[in-house]
Design a protein around this motif. Structure first.
Motif, mmCIF file in Angstrom:
data_model
loop_
_atom_site.group_PDB
_atom_site.id
_atom_site.type_symbol
_atom_site.label_atom_id
_atom_site.label_comp_id
_atom_site.label_asym_id
_atom_site.label_seq_id
_atom_site.Cartn_x
_atom_site.Cartn_y
_atom_site.Cartn_z
ATOM 1 N N ASP A 180 -43.113 -12.089 11.843
ATOM 2 C CA ASP A 180 -41.932 -11.964 12.702
ATOM 3 C C ASP A 180 -40.676 -12.529 12.038
ATOM 4 O OD1 ASP A 180 -41.020 -10.845 15.080
ATOM 5 O OD2 ASP A 180 -41.141 -12.738 16.181
ATOM 6 N N GLY A 181 -40.681 -12.582 10.699
ATOM 7 C CA GLY A 181 -39.531 -13.109 9.961
ATOM 8 C C GLY A 181 -39.525 -14.625 9.839
ATOM 9 N N GLN A 182 -40.473 -15.281 10.509
ATOM 10 C CA GLN A 182 -40.533 -16.744 10.478
ATOM 11 C C GLN A 182 -41.072 -17.239 9.136
ATOM 12 O OE1 GLN A 182 -39.273 -18.614 13.102
ATOM 13 N NE2 GLN A 182 -38.638 -16.539 13.664
ATOM 14 N N ALA A 183 -40.795 -18.496 8.823
ATOM 15 C CA ALA A 183 -41.189 -19.076 7.537
ATOM 16 C C ALA A 183 -42.705 -19.225 7.433
ATOM 17 C CB ALA A 183 -40.518 -20.428 7.337
ATOM 18 N N LEU A 184 -43.194 -19.001 6.227
ATOM 19 C CA LEU A 184 -44.577 -19.258 5.864
ATOM 20 C C LEU A 184 -44.543 -20.448 4.913
ATOM 21 C CD1 LEU A 184 -47.406 -18.016 6.311
ATOM 22 C CD2 LEU A 184 -47.039 -16.690 4.232
ATOM 23 N N GLY A 185 -45.135 -21.555 5.324
ATOM 24 C CA GLY A 185 -45.072 -22.795 4.549
ATOM 25 C C GLY A 185 -45.870 -22.724 3.264
ATOM 26 N N PRO A 186 -45.634 -23.680 2.363
ATOM 27 C CA PRO A 186 -46.360 -23.700 1.095
ATOM 28 C C PRO A 186 -47.862 -23.839 1.315
ATOM 29 C CG PRO A 186 -45.050 -25.704 1.366
ATOM 30 C CD PRO A 186 -44.701 -24.798 2.497
#
Length: 131
Positions: free
Chosen positions: A101-107
């Motif tokens: 949904d365009g949200q961040a994907l963390g490391p």
């Protein structure tokens, strides 16, 4: 590397090549880029109707503390006989799909989904936003 098989030993040598740093590769302390997103696809059991099914895993392989958002993939006319949560993955238009949904994907984080179609779609990263 040494590998033993029975009474035979196999020795393999790997030459590491040094590449030119064009600023697009991930180094600790440097910004992320689309090469930090890795996509794996594998076949899973088919639907009861016999349609082949696939599992997709999209991973943020960034080595430093970077969140990668607005992950967009080249995906052609992607479609699925199996319903996919649109917050996880959806096609916005031809060859333009949005992840998470365009949200961040963390490391080190992974998001995954399964789809079903008569053939496997080639998926590749088109763009990301580093945060």
């Amino acid at each position: 590397m040494f590998f033993s098989r029975g009474n035979r030993t196999v020795i393999t040598c790997r030459k590491l090549l040094q590449s030119v740093d064009d600023g697009d590769t991930n180094r600790i302390g440097m910004a992320c880029s689309k090469v930090d997103i890795v996509i794996y696809q594998g076949q899973v059991p088919p639907l009861p109707s016999g349609i082949p099914a696939y599992r997709v895993q999209i991973m943020n392989m960034c080595a430093s503390d970077c969140n990668i958002a607005n992950i967009r993939l080249h995906c052609g006319w992607f479609s699925s006989a199996r319903l996919i949560n649109p917050r996880v993955f959806r096609r916005l238009g031809y060859d333009d799909c949005l992840v998470n949904d365009g949200q961040a994907l963390g490391p080190g984080k992974t998001i995954s989904f399964e789809y079903a179609n008569t053939y496997r779609y080639p998926l590749s990263v088109s763009s990301v936003v580093c945060s």
